[in-house]
Write an enzyme that holds these catalytic residues in place. Structure first.
Site, PDB file in Angstrom:
ATOM      1  CE  LYS A 201      -2.024  11.424   5.738  1.00  0.00           C
ATOM      2  NZ  LYS A 201      -3.111  12.141   5.001  1.00  0.00           N
TER       3      LYS A 201
ATOM      4  CD  GLU B 186      -2.869   1.460   0.436  1.00  0.00           C
ATOM      5  OE1 GLU B 186      -2.461   1.759  -0.830  1.00  0.00           O
ATOM      6  OE2 GLU B 186      -4.136   1.361   1.061  1.00  0.00           O
ATOM      7  CG  ASP B 187      -0.746   4.932  -1.616  1.00  0.00           C
ATOM      8  OD1 ASP B 187      -1.695   4.382  -0.723  1.00  0.00           O
ATOM      9  OD2 ASP B 187      -1.329   5.684  -2.353  1.00  0.00           O
TER      10      ASP B 187
ATOM     11  N   GLY C  22      -6.905   3.503   8.077  1.00  0.00           N
ATOM     12  CA  GLY C  22      -6.633   1.924   8.355  1.00  0.00           C
ATOM     13  C   GLY C  22      -7.636   1.114   7.724  1.00  0.00           C
TER      14      GLY C  22
ATOM     15  CG  ASP D  83      -5.755   8.890   6.066  1.00  0.00           C
ATOM     16  OD1 ASP D  83      -5.149   9.567   7.094  1.00  0.00           O
ATOM     17  OD2 ASP D  83      -6.622   9.414   5.636  1.00  0.00           O
TER      18      ASP D  83
END
Ligand code: IMP
Ligand code: MG
Length: 183
Positions: free
Chosen positions: A134, A102-103, A108, A106
């Site tokens: 993040k 994944e990139d 989740g 955030d």
């Protein structure tokens, strides 16, 4: 960078050199851990396409590659997010060791959904690899087994990551300044 993309203020957050070192470190860890396994790398499109391409070329154990396309809808504060699967894997993962690429993580929700989905498809193991995290925005507990780096609570673009489908082609990662409408 093309001219249109200079109209939004970007500030450099992670340089291509740091990204390269990070990818090498993750690839070495993954190679060590998957030597006796049957690795299937599943990239989350579109954001992970550049990261995935760089990462798999540095992993030195055999692996299969597949992709999913998903999107998530819902406000950042609403934990009942809806994940929509637009394109599923075509690989039979039963009895195999899946690594989701994944990139950025955030809330989740995306990775939680994908981990459950791939276990339901019969994967022997499911682990998660993300270039960026993040953590300040997390709503769902997820364990990122292979993490590149943590970023502050800002919207980030470049190296596959987009804002409204823009900026994916940039070789470095930037923070989009004064942008509050995340999702
Ligand atoms: P989730 O909130 O963890 O489910 O993340 C959903 C998706 O939002 C991720 O796969 C990313 O594609 C996207 N996303 C979250 N934060 C950012 C960001 O700062 N820049 C670009 N995409 C993001
Ligand atoms: Mg994504």
């Amino acid at each position: 960078m093309n001219e249109e993309d200079t109209t939004l203020p970007l500030s450099l957050l992670v340089s291509r050199r740091v990204i390269e070192e990070t990818v090498s470190r993750l690839a070495a860890q993954i190679s060590d851990d998957y030597r006796e396994k049957h690795l299937v790398a599943v990239g989350v499109l579109k954001g992970a396409f550049i990261f995935m391409a760089d990462l798999v070329r540095q992993i030195d154990v055999p692996l299969e590659i597949d992709f999913v396309t998903v999107s998530s809808y819902g406000s950042g504060t609403n934990s009942s997010r809806t994940i929509t699967m637009h394109q599923d894997i075509t690989t039979d993962v039963s009895g195999k060791d899946v690594l989701v690429i994944e990139d950025i993580v955030d809330t989740g929700h995306t990775l939680c959904y994908l981990a459950d989905h791939l276990k339901a498809r019969g994967a022997r193991s499911v682990r998660l690899c993300a270039l960026a995290d993040k953590p300040s925005r997390r709503e769902q507990d997820v364990t990122i087994d292979y993490l590149g780096f943590t970023v502050p609570d800002q919207f980030v673009v470049g190296y596959g990551l987009d804002f409204d489908n823009r900026f994916r082609y940039l070789p470095d990662i930037y923070a989009l300044e004064a942008h509050h409408d995340q999702g």
